[in-house]
Each structure stands twice: as structure tokens, then as C-alpha cells.
Write a protein that holds these residues in place. Structure first.
Motif, PDB file in Angstrom:
ATOM      1  N   GLY A   1      52.201  19.250  43.406  1.00 46.91           N
ATOM      2  CA  GLY A   1      51.218  19.478  44.457  1.00 46.91           C
ATOM      3  C   GLY A   1      50.016  20.240  43.962  1.00 46.91           C
ATOM      4  O   GLY A   1      48.868  19.926  44.312  1.00 46.91           O
ATOM      5  N   GLU A   2      50.259  21.252  43.131  1.00 45.43           N
ATOM      6  CA  GLU A   2      49.149  22.058  42.607  1.00 45.43           C
ATOM      7  C   GLU A   2      48.256  21.217  41.690  1.00 45.43           C
ATOM      8  O   GLU A   2      47.019  21.292  41.774  1.00 45.43           O
ATOM      9  CB  GLU A   2      49.690  23.275  41.859  1.00 45.43           C
ATOM     10  CG  GLU A   2      48.605  24.219  41.376  1.00 45.43           C
ATOM     11  CD  GLU A   2      49.136  25.545  40.880  1.00 45.43           C
ATOM     12  OE1 GLU A   2      48.324  26.455  40.625  1.00 45.43           O
ATOM     13  OE2 GLU A   2      50.371  25.669  40.725  1.00 45.43           O
TER      14      GLU A   2
ATOM     15  N   VAL B   1      49.810  23.005  46.623  1.00 43.91           N
ATOM     16  CA  VAL B   1      48.500  22.606  47.132  1.00 43.91           C
ATOM     17  C   VAL B   1      47.713  23.833  47.589  1.00 43.91           C
ATOM     18  O   VAL B   1      46.535  24.002  47.245  1.00 43.91           O
ATOM     19  CB  VAL B   1      48.653  21.604  48.297  1.00 43.91           C
ATOM     20  CG1 VAL B   1      47.304  21.349  48.964  1.00 43.91           C
ATOM     21  CG2 VAL B   1      49.245  20.287  47.793  1.00 43.91           C
TER      22      VAL B   1
ATOM     23  N   ASN C   1      48.206  16.835  53.649  1.00 41.48           N
ATOM     24  CA  ASN C   1      49.188  16.869  52.576  1.00 41.48           C
ATOM     25  C   ASN C   1      50.534  16.423  53.152  1.00 41.48           C
ATOM     26  O   ASN C   1      51.018  17.003  54.125  1.00 41.48           O
ATOM     27  CB  ASN C   1      49.303  18.289  52.013  1.00 41.48           C
ATOM     28  CG  ASN C   1      50.518  18.464  51.137  1.00 41.48           C
ATOM     29  OD1 ASN C   1      50.680  17.774  50.134  1.00 41.48           O
ATOM     30  ND2 ASN C   1      51.406  19.372  51.520  1.00 41.48           N
TER      31      ASN C   1
ATOM     32  N   MET D   1      43.383  21.925  57.016  1.00 41.31           N
ATOM     33  CA  MET D   1      44.474  21.225  56.324  1.00 41.31           C
ATOM     34  C   MET D   1      45.650  21.019  57.269  1.00 41.31           C
ATOM     35  O   MET D   1      45.966  21.887  58.088  1.00 41.31           O
ATOM     36  CB  MET D   1      44.913  22.038  55.101  1.00 41.31           C
ATOM     37  CG  MET D   1      46.128  21.476  54.373  1.00 41.31           C
ATOM     38  SD  MET D   1      46.494  22.463  52.892  1.00 41.31           S
ATOM     39  CE  MET D   1      48.184  21.977  52.558  1.00 41.31           C
TER      40      MET D   1
ATOM     41  N   ILE E   1      46.618  14.030  50.298  1.00 42.86           N
ATOM     42  CA  ILE E   1      47.495  14.238  49.143  1.00 42.86           C
ATOM     43  C   ILE E   1      48.855  13.668  49.533  1.00 42.86           C
ATOM     44  O   ILE E   1      49.572  14.231  50.370  1.00 42.86           O
ATOM     45  CB  ILE E   1      47.611  15.722  48.772  1.00 42.86           C
ATOM     46  CG1 ILE E   1      46.231  16.290  48.424  1.00 42.86           C
ATOM     47  CG2 ILE E   1      48.574  15.896  47.582  1.00 42.86           C
ATOM     48  CD1 ILE E   1      46.240  17.770  48.079  1.00 42.86           C
TER      49      ILE E   1
ATOM     50  N   ALA F   1      46.296  18.605  43.816  1.00 42.91           N
ATOM     51  CA  ALA F   1      45.250  19.248  44.611  1.00 42.91           C
ATOM     52  C   ALA F   1      44.081  19.697  43.742  1.00 42.91           C
ATOM     53  O   ALA F   1      42.911  19.568  44.137  1.00 42.91           O
ATOM     54  CB  ALA F   1      45.832  20.437  45.369  1.00 42.91           C
ATOM     55  N   SER F   2      44.369  20.203  42.552  1.00 44.26           N
ATOM     56  CA  SER F   2      43.303  20.619  41.636  1.00 44.26           C
ATOM     57  C   SER F   2      42.406  19.447  41.284  1.00 44.26           C
ATOM     58  O   SER F   2      41.172  19.558  41.272  1.00 44.26           O
ATOM     59  CB  SER F   2      43.907  21.234  40.369  1.00 44.26           C
ATOM     60  OG  SER F   2      44.615  22.421  40.667  1.00 44.26           O
TER      61      SER F   2
ATOM     62  N   ALA G   1      51.048  13.069  44.703  1.00 39.21           N
ATOM     63  CA  ALA G   1      51.824  14.085  43.994  1.00 39.21           C
ATOM     64  C   ALA G   1      53.267  13.596  43.887  1.00 39.21           C
ATOM     65  O   ALA G   1      53.511  12.383  43.878  1.00 39.21           O
ATOM     66  CB  ALA G   1      51.728  15.425  44.717  1.00 39.21           C
TER      67      ALA G   1
ATOM     68  N   GLN H   1      55.644  20.514  48.468  1.00 37.00           N
ATOM     69  CA  GLN H   1      54.562  20.373  47.491  1.00 37.00           C
ATOM     70  C   GLN H   1      53.319  21.102  47.988  1.00 37.00           C
ATOM     71  O   GLN H   1      52.434  21.468  47.216  1.00 37.00           O
ATOM     72  CB  GLN H   1      54.267  18.909  47.194  1.00 37.00           C
ATOM     73  CG  GLN H   1      53.502  18.148  48.259  1.00 37.00           C
ATOM     74  CD  GLN H   1      53.277  16.685  47.862  1.00 37.00           C
ATOM     75  OE1 GLN H   1      53.951  16.117  47.013  1.00 37.00           O
ATOM     76  NE2 GLN H   1      52.290  16.062  48.495  1.00 37.00           N
ATOM     77  N   GLY H   2      53.277  21.374  49.290  1.00 37.86           N
ATOM     78  CA  GLY H   2      52.157  22.103  49.873  1.00 37.86           C
ATOM     79  C   GLY H   2      52.021  23.523  49.370  1.00 37.86           C
ATOM     80  O   GLY H   2      50.921  24.103  49.416  1.00 37.86           O
TER      81      GLY H   2
END
Length: 355
Positions: free
Chosen positions: A232-233, A260, A251, A274, A192, A236-237, A225, A256-257
């Protein structure tokens, strides 16, 4: 989030810098440390400095410091660390206007420093290219400029440039992933990224790709992202939906994590390891807990502004970095990108920034 206009190093330059970056960072930390070797005090400062050391109080130094708005955990830490470092020196007067993402306002701030005749300027540009002319103007006026993180277009615009290592971040993350998955041909590696149009993101991704190649791996799933929690969310989705199986995920950014990790929790996924990026305190607490898929993060130092303050003081007072034989402060300093895991997190957590 880090630099918006960091200029890319070519691969040979990066590889050459990779060996010396850690040594340079250690030299900087050792030779400009506030703490005496025989002191039990953690406060440091010139009042505790050994006579004749770099930290002994000298002639007063007026430093102008300008940086973008503190709208991101890492950026806030940059400015706070610079202020804290200046406070440790009785011979430093630091002038800090409000952080701004308005290039014209930041140019005006630097012009004010020039008109006021400050002794040195530490500048983290919102846009390195746009700030180059005014930095050149300061240098031509005899005011040394210490360029932090986002490089100018012209090397003559700064006496010293202090950089993080975006390519090295990718290399460190890739090496950690290789340690986790080895040469398993069925391993699925995901990434990411941050904002794909930025050179820093491109450098991080290239370093990651190059390091993975050393263990026969590649990036199987990748999304970008925007260095925000929300971005980030969302990214990641999308990634989790596209990749029903993942063995390792990098990431790029711990801010932004936060998003995530929320997406991973919502999806009920925990089959992979991760790696984060930048080194935020909340990421390190996740690592330390041992209850998260986040097992490591790669440091992008938020000390660059603070290092710039120390270097500006040395330059104006005619001092050098005492751990080097060289009698002048180096022209370029690139900081190392270490990996933080459960084994060494306690070493890094005290100086980590809050997302």
C-alpha cells in the motif's frame, strides 16, 4: 484482503441484489440474534433465550469450521468471531483446526470432519475451486456445508453461501465520492486497488466506476497494491508522484491502507478526501479523530464466519430465520456494504477488526 477466488456476479445480478442485500443482512442479524429484546445483558447465549425462540437450547450440534491462516486482520476477525459466536451457544460444539493457506491441508481438514460425522461444516476456502470437490463429498454424505466468502465452482457444493458484496463496496465508495466532489468537471478521482488479477478487485473497481458515472466522474489515476502495508505504501507513493492534484481517493483495503496513509503523510499531502475499504478499527479511529484525510471507509463484513455458525445451527436443528415467512434458511445471503463516516463511526467501531 478478503476472497482470493470469489466468482464475479454479472451486472444485472449485482443490481438486483443491491436492493435486497441490506434487508437480508438485517433479517439475518435480527432473527439469529443472541440477545433477548427485553434483556439488559450483552452476553446473549442460549441461557437467556426466550422459550420457543431460535436461540433456545436444542439438540447438540457439532460444527466443523475451517478457514485460511489468520495472516491478515480481516481473516483473523473471521475466525475469532466464529469462535465467539459458537461460545454463546450451549448446544454447539465447534471444532476448529489451525487456519491454513495450504489447499491440500484444508482438504484434509474437511475430510476429517466428514469421517468424524460432524453435523455441519462452515468453510471459508483458501481457494474456492480447489475446495469444491471435497465440499461436494460432504454434501453427498448428508453434511450441510455453509460456504463463506469465497464461492465454490459448483452451487451443489453448499447448502448456504454467505457473501460480502465486493461490487457493492465499489458502489458505496463511488457514491460517497460523488457526494464530496459532485459534478465538478475538474475534480481528480484516484483509486488504489488490491490485486488486479482477483475477481474481487475487478468487482470493486467496476462498482466504483459505475457509481462515479452517475455524477459524471471517472477514475483519473489508478494503481494496484497487494493488500499489504508495504504494498500500500509503495503504490500510494507512486500514485502521489504521478498525480500532483487529487480531490478524492478510494483505497480498497484498510490493511494496505496503513501503508497508504504513511505515504500520504510522508508526502505532506492533505488536499483530498480518502475513503477506505473493509472497515478496520484503526481506519475508524482515524475517521473519528477528524484529523486525517481518511473520512470514510466501506464495510466488508468480518462477521461472515459467525453468520455461518448461526446458520449451520439453524439448519441442523430444523429451524428457519424467524423474521422471514420462508420456512427454510435461504440458499444465498449477501451482506451489505455500508459507508462509515464520522457521523456513524461509533455504531461500527465496537465490532471492527484490528489491522
Amino acid at each position: 484482503m478478503k476472497s482470493l477466488s470469489t466468482r464475479s456476479l454479472r451486472a444485472p445480478q449485482r443490481l438486483a441484489l443491491g436492493f435486497v442485500a441490506g434487508l437480508t443482512a438485517l433479517s439475518l442479524a435480527a432473527c439469529t440474534s443472541n440477545a433477548r429484546e427485553d434483556s439488559s445483558s450483552d452476553s446473549g447465549g442460549t441461557s437467556n433465550a426466550d422459550k420457543g425462540s431460535n436461540d433456545e437450547a436444542g439438540d447438540k450440534v457439532v460444527i466443523g469450521f475451517s478457514a485460511p491462516a489468520a495472516d491478515h486482520g480481516w481473516m483473523a476477525a473471521i475466525t475469532n468471531a466464529a469462535k465467539d459466536t459458537a461460545d454463546n451457544y450451549s448446544d454447539v460444539e465447534l471444532r476448529v483446526p489451525a487456519g491454513t493457506n495450504d489447499v491440500n491441508l484444508q482438504i484434509s481438514q474437511v475430510e476429517t470432519f466428514i469421517n468424524d460425522g460432524v453435523d455441519a461444516i462452515v468453510l471459508l476456502p483458501f481457494d474456492g475451486a480447489a475446495m469444491t470437490p471435497v465440499a461436494l463429498k460432504a454434501m453427498q454424505a448428508g453434511i450441510p456445508v455453509i460456504n463463506v466468502d469465497r464461492e465454490f465452482d459448483d452451487p451443489n457444493a453448499a447448502r448456504v453461501t454467505v457473501l460480502g458484496d465486493n461490487y457493492g463496496m465499489g458502489v458505496s465508495a463511488g457514491q460517497y465520492v460523488c457526494e464530496q466532489v459532485g459534478d465538478d468537471k475538474n475534480a481528480v478521482v484516484a483509486e488504489i486497488a488490491g490485486i488486479d488479477s482477483l475477481p474481487l478487485t475487478q468487482d470493486r473497481s467496476q462498482g466504483f466506476k459505475d457509481a462515479l458515472a452517475e455524477c459524471g466522474q471517472n477514475v483519473d489515476n489508478r494503481v494496484a497494491a497487494d493488500f499489504t502495508v508495504e504494498g500500500g505504501e509503495k503504490a500510494a507513493s507512486n500514485l502521489l508522484q504521478a498525480a500532483p492534484k487529487i480531490d478524492a481517493l478510494w483505497n480498497h483495503d484498510d490493511d494496505q491502507g496503513v501503508g497508504v496513509l504513511a505515504a500520504i503523510k510522508n508526502a505532506g499531502r492533505d488536499e483530498f478526501v480518502m475513503v477506505g475499504g473493509a472497515g478496520s478499527a484503526n481506519a475508524m479511529r482515524e475517521i473519528k479523530s477528524g484529523n486525517s484525510v481518511l473520512k470514510a471507509t466501506v464495510i466488508y463484513p468480518s462477521t461472515q464466519g459467525a453468520d455461518g455458525i448461526k446458520l449451520a445451527r439453524l439448519l441442523v436443528q430444523g429451524k428457519s430465520m424467524s423474521d422471514l415467512v420462508e420456512v427454510e434458511v435461504p440458499r444465498t445471503i449477501q451482506l451489505f456494504a455500508p459507508v462509515v463516516t464520522e457521523d456513524n463511526v461509533d455504531d461500527y467501531l465496537p465490532s471492527a477488526f484490528e489491522s
